[in-house]
Scaffold this motif. Structure first.
Motif, PDB file in Angstrom:
ATOM      1  N   ALA A 414      28.717  40.474  33.370  1.00 43.13           N
ATOM      2  CA  ALA A 414      27.514  40.954  34.056  1.00 43.13           C
ATOM      3  C   ALA A 414      27.803  42.072  35.049  1.00 43.13           C
ATOM      4  N   PHE A 415      29.063  42.371  35.272  1.00 43.32           N
ATOM      5  CA  PHE A 415      29.426  43.417  36.226  1.00 43.32           C
ATOM      6  C   PHE A 415      29.354  44.790  35.566  1.00 43.32           C
ATOM      7  N   PRO A 416      29.205  45.859  36.366  1.00 46.88           N
ATOM      8  CA  PRO A 416      29.202  47.216  35.806  1.00 46.88           C
ATOM      9  C   PRO A 416      30.511  47.521  35.086  1.00 46.88           C
ATOM     10  N   GLU A 417      30.441  48.415  34.119  1.00 47.73           N
ATOM     11  CA  GLU A 417      31.619  48.754  33.325  1.00 47.73           C
ATOM     12  C   GLU A 417      32.759  49.266  34.195  1.00 47.73           C
ATOM     13  N   THR A 418      32.445  50.070  35.210  1.00 47.45           N
ATOM     14  CA  THR A 418      33.490  50.604  36.086  1.00 47.45           C
ATOM     15  C   THR A 418      34.212  49.493  36.828  1.00 47.45           C
ATOM     16  N   ALA A 419      33.470  48.497  37.315  1.00 46.51           N
ATOM     17  CA  ALA A 419      34.089  47.372  38.021  1.00 46.51           C
ATOM     18  C   ALA A 419      34.952  46.541  37.080  1.00 46.51           C
ATOM     19  N   ARG A 420      34.524  46.443  35.825  1.00 45.60           N
ATOM     20  CA  ARG A 420      35.270  45.622  34.869  1.00 45.60           C
ATOM     21  C   ARG A 420      36.617  46.233  34.513  1.00 45.60           C
ATOM     22  N   ILE A 421      36.760  47.532  34.697  1.00 47.55           N
ATOM     23  CA  ILE A 421      38.070  48.152  34.466  1.00 47.55           C
ATOM     24  C   ILE A 421      39.111  47.498  35.357  1.00 47.55           C
ATOM     25  N   VAL A 422      38.712  47.185  36.595  1.00 50.26           N
ATOM     26  CA  VAL A 422      39.614  46.529  37.535  1.00 50.26           C
ATOM     27  C   VAL A 422      39.634  45.025  37.316  1.00 50.26           C
ATOM     28  N   LEU A 423      38.461  44.425  37.212  1.00 49.86           N
ATOM     29  CA  LEU A 423      38.360  42.970  37.138  1.00 49.86           C
ATOM     30  C   LEU A 423      38.978  42.398  35.870  1.00 49.86           C
ATOM     31  N   ASP A 424      38.939  43.141  34.779  1.00 51.64           N
ATOM     32  CA  ASP A 424      39.498  42.647  33.521  1.00 51.64           C
ATOM     33  C   ASP A 424      41.013  42.788  33.452  1.00 51.64           C
ATOM     34  N   SER A 425      41.605  43.316  34.501  1.00 50.05           N
ATOM     35  CA  SER A 425      43.066  43.371  34.600  1.00 50.05           C
ATOM     36  C   SER A 425      43.528  42.209  35.474  1.00 50.05           C
ATOM     37  N   GLY A 426      44.029  41.160  34.848  1.00 50.27           N
ATOM     38  CA  GLY A 426      44.472  39.990  35.604  1.00 50.27           C
ATOM     39  C   GLY A 426      45.589  40.310  36.574  1.00 50.27           C
ATOM     40  N   ILE A 427      46.448  41.259  36.200  1.00 54.14           N
ATOM     41  CA  ILE A 427      47.558  41.632  37.082  1.00 54.14           C
ATOM     42  C   ILE A 427      47.013  42.259  38.356  1.00 54.14           C
ATOM     43  N   SER A 428      46.038  43.151  38.218  1.00 50.13           N
ATOM     44  CA  SER A 428      45.478  43.824  39.391  1.00 50.13           C
ATOM     45  C   SER A 428      44.713  42.852  40.284  1.00 50.13           C
ATOM     46  N   THR A 429      43.821  42.035  39.696  1.00 56.57           N
ATOM     47  CA  THR A 429      43.032  41.104  40.506  1.00 56.57           C
ATOM     48  C   THR A 429      43.915  40.044  41.155  1.00 56.57           C
ATOM     49  N   GLY A 430      44.899  39.549  40.421  1.00 60.54           N
ATOM     50  CA  GLY A 430      45.804  38.565  40.996  1.00 60.54           C
ATOM     51  C   GLY A 430      46.654  39.143  42.100  1.00 60.54           C
ATOM     52  N   CYS A 431      47.076  40.408  41.908  1.00 56.96           N
ATOM     53  CA  CYS A 431      47.890  41.090  42.912  1.00 56.96           C
ATOM     54  C   CYS A 431      47.095  41.284  44.204  1.00 56.96           C
ATOM     55  N   VAL A 432      45.868  41.805  44.081  1.00 56.12           N
ATOM     56  CA  VAL A 432      45.028  42.031  45.259  1.00 56.12           C
ATOM     57  C   VAL A 432      44.734  40.714  45.966  1.00 56.12           C
ATOM     58  N   THR A 433      44.457  39.663  45.200  1.00 51.47           N
ATOM     59  CA  THR A 433      44.178  38.356  45.788  1.00 51.47           C
ATOM     60  C   THR A 433      45.381  37.831  46.562  1.00 51.47           C
ATOM     61  N   ALA A 434      46.571  37.958  45.979  1.00 51.19           N
ATOM     62  CA  ALA A 434      47.781  37.471  46.646  1.00 51.19           C
ATOM     63  C   ALA A 434      48.051  38.239  47.940  1.00 51.19           C
ATOM     64  N   VAL A 435      47.866  39.564  47.908  1.00 51.49           N
ATOM     65  CA  VAL A 435      48.089  40.374  49.111  1.00 51.49           C
ATOM     66  C   VAL A 435      47.106  39.988  50.214  1.00 51.49           C
ATOM     67  N   LEU A 436      45.824  39.869  49.870  1.00 49.99           N
ATOM     68  CA  LEU A 436      44.812  39.538  50.872  1.00 49.99           C
ATOM     69  C   LEU A 436      45.026  38.131  51.436  1.00 49.99           C
ATOM     70  N   LEU A 437      45.319  37.165  50.579  1.00 48.91           N
ATOM     71  CA  LEU A 437      45.536  35.798  51.066  1.00 48.91           C
ATOM     72  C   LEU A 437      46.780  35.714  51.946  1.00 48.91           C
ATOM     73  N   ASN A 438      47.820  36.476  51.587  1.00 56.31           N
ATOM     74  CA  ASN A 438      49.023  36.481  52.423  1.00 56.31           C
ATOM     75  C   ASN A 438      48.717  37.035  53.809  1.00 56.31           C
TER      76      ASN A 438
END
Length: 467
Positions: A414-438
């Motif tokens: 349901a997200f815009p195509e541009t956002a899905r470029i980032v969100l559909d990359s598990g490495i990128s989303t997991g990386c950002v999540t780990a950095v922010l949580l740390n």
């Protein structure tokens, strides 16, 4: 004198294993292993995009060869380096798959399909140049990657790549009736067993090229089953050169440029994580200077690639698994691999030899390669202080977020195509999540007292070392 820090624990006769020049035969065979591990990843994007445009067989072969050629040039930049360009680590560079979705979107939105590639090439050039300028700033993100973050990201890299191996194991065409047949799965299983046996019961040089030998043996085993196709070798030309701007001069459309800039940010994030992972494996920690140089190689390679009809380039994570498994850490080995890529780009017949390896055989070897990356991440997490609740939460949530695109591919539909470029990359989303949580759990408020002491930032340090 090397511009990179060297841990003297692993230096022999003043030479770090990363800078070691091995005997010629070992260089060649080990370099071929790297090419075999990443070949399918390089040729898939041009095949998908070319098919979407409706290119003829001849033009599709030309586009694929151009991507192999530019991948080799980008690998030279990354491994050998010039000036402040190139991480000088055993990294293979190739076409990033993150760009496939926006490139096919450009094709779909272009009325005259003959303009699609020039528009894509123009967008890649702009994104590459902007990324090159941003590299010195982007590299500073390394200070936010302690072991609890790098270990999580390395594990995610391996886990994210495993579905690729599973897809290869099922056959070359997901739409075919025999996709996932027992024959294909058996060939993948046989190749996997052969690699494991070679790793377990051989020593020295033979053990280090176990993957290459497994691919050769698996291909021979596949011949009686009619899965090995030698047709590409017979039909291929001996010599061919990717003529500059073969498909037309680049065109610059703002929508395409913006979409490729988003892909460049994703690519730079993943490359940063890959460099940190490889630095851990080869025992030469990737600091800010190394990452900046590596990002410059990625982005400059991307900016130059369209000149020879290639797409955006990025470091290939699958080859990290090969380094982790073989322990051959020489960057000159990978440079040899880059030479083979250039050769295949100039010699379609040479490229066709690698294409002979059946996809299921690649899948069997890929299970070992990509699984080795995940295992390296787990080894890093062991040193990350998982006895602390905060670190356990970081790993748990980040892995969960990073695995979403793998286990639930339509989760972000349901997200815009541009956002899905980032969100559909598990490495990128997991990386950002780990950095922010740390940052939140280990650096803000009371959590700061429980920060990961295994990755200190000394006052006044200009770089952060990942141990």
């Amino acid at each position: 004198m090397s511009a990179h820090p060297v841990d003297e624990t692993f230096v022999v006769d003043g030479i770090h294993p990363v800078d070691e020049k091995l005997p010629a035969l070992k260089m060649v065979t080990s370099g071929l292993q790297h090419v075999a591990a990443m070949y399918a990843g390089v040729v898939a994007p041009p095949l998908i995009v070319g098919a979407a445009i409706g290119l003829s067989g001849t033009e599709l072969t030309f586009l694929t060869g151009a991507c192999l050629f530019t991948a080799g040039l980008a690998t030279f930049l990354q491994t050998l380096g010039i000036w402040k360009i190139g991480a000088r680590l055993p990294f293979v560079n190739g076409v990033t798959f993150a760009g496939v979705a926006p490139m096919t979107a450009v094709v779909a939105s272009t009325e005259d399909k003959s303009d699609a590639l020039p528009i894509i090439f123009g967008a890649v050039i702009v994104a590459g140049l902007l990324g090159f300028l941003a590299a010195p700033v982007f590299c500073k993100a390394v200070r936010f990657f302690p072991p609890v973050v790098t270990g999580t990201v390395i594990t995610l890299i391996g886990v994210s790549l495993l579905p690729v191996a599973f897809g290869w194991a099922q056959g070359p065409n997901p739409a075919a009736d025999d996709y996932g047949s027992t024959t294909y799965l058996a060939l993948a299983g046989i190749t996997l067993v052969l690699v494991l046996l070679l790793r377990r019961f051989t020593r020295g040089f033979v053990k280090q090229i176990a993957v290459l030998l497994g691919l050769v043996a698996g291909t021979l085993v596949a011949v009686p089953f009619g899965v090995t196709d030698f047709g590409p070798v017979a039909d291929a030309r001996l010599v061919g050169f990717p003529t500059p701007f073969h498909f037309g001069a680049p065109q610059f459309h703002i929508a395409a440029v913006l979409s490729m800039c988003v892909v460049m940010v994703v690519s730079m994030t993943e490359s940063t994580a890959d460099m940190l992972a490889l630095g851990e494996i080869v025992e030469r920690p990737a600091d800010e200077r190394t990452i900046a140089a590596g990002l410059r190689a990625d982005t400059l390679g991307s900016a130059l690639s369209p000149l020879f009809n290639g797409f955006m380039c990025s470091a290939f994570a699958q080859n990290i698994g090969l380094v982790a498994m073989t322990r051959v850490r020489s960057r000159f080995v990978v440079a040899f691999g880059g030479g083979f890529l250039v050769l295949m780009g100039l010699c379609p017949m040479a490229a066709s030899l690698i294409a002979v390896v059946p996809r299921p055989v690649l899948g069997g070897a890929g299970v070992v390669l990509f699984g080795s990356v995940a295992a390296s991440g787990i080894q890093t997490l062991v040193r990350a202080g998982l006895d602390r609740d905060n670190n356990v939460l970081i790993v748990a949530v980040s892995l969960a977020v990073g695995i979403i695109p793998i286990t639930a591919p339509g989760f972000y539909h349901a997200f815009p195509e541009t956002a899905r470029i980032v969100l559909d990359s598990g490495i990128s989303t997991g990386c950002v999540t780990a950095v922010l949580l740390n940052l939140v759990l280990n650096h803000l408020g009371k959590g700061r007292e429980a920060r990961d002491v295994t990755h200190p930032m000394e006052a006044g340090e200009e770089i952060a070392a990942v141990h």
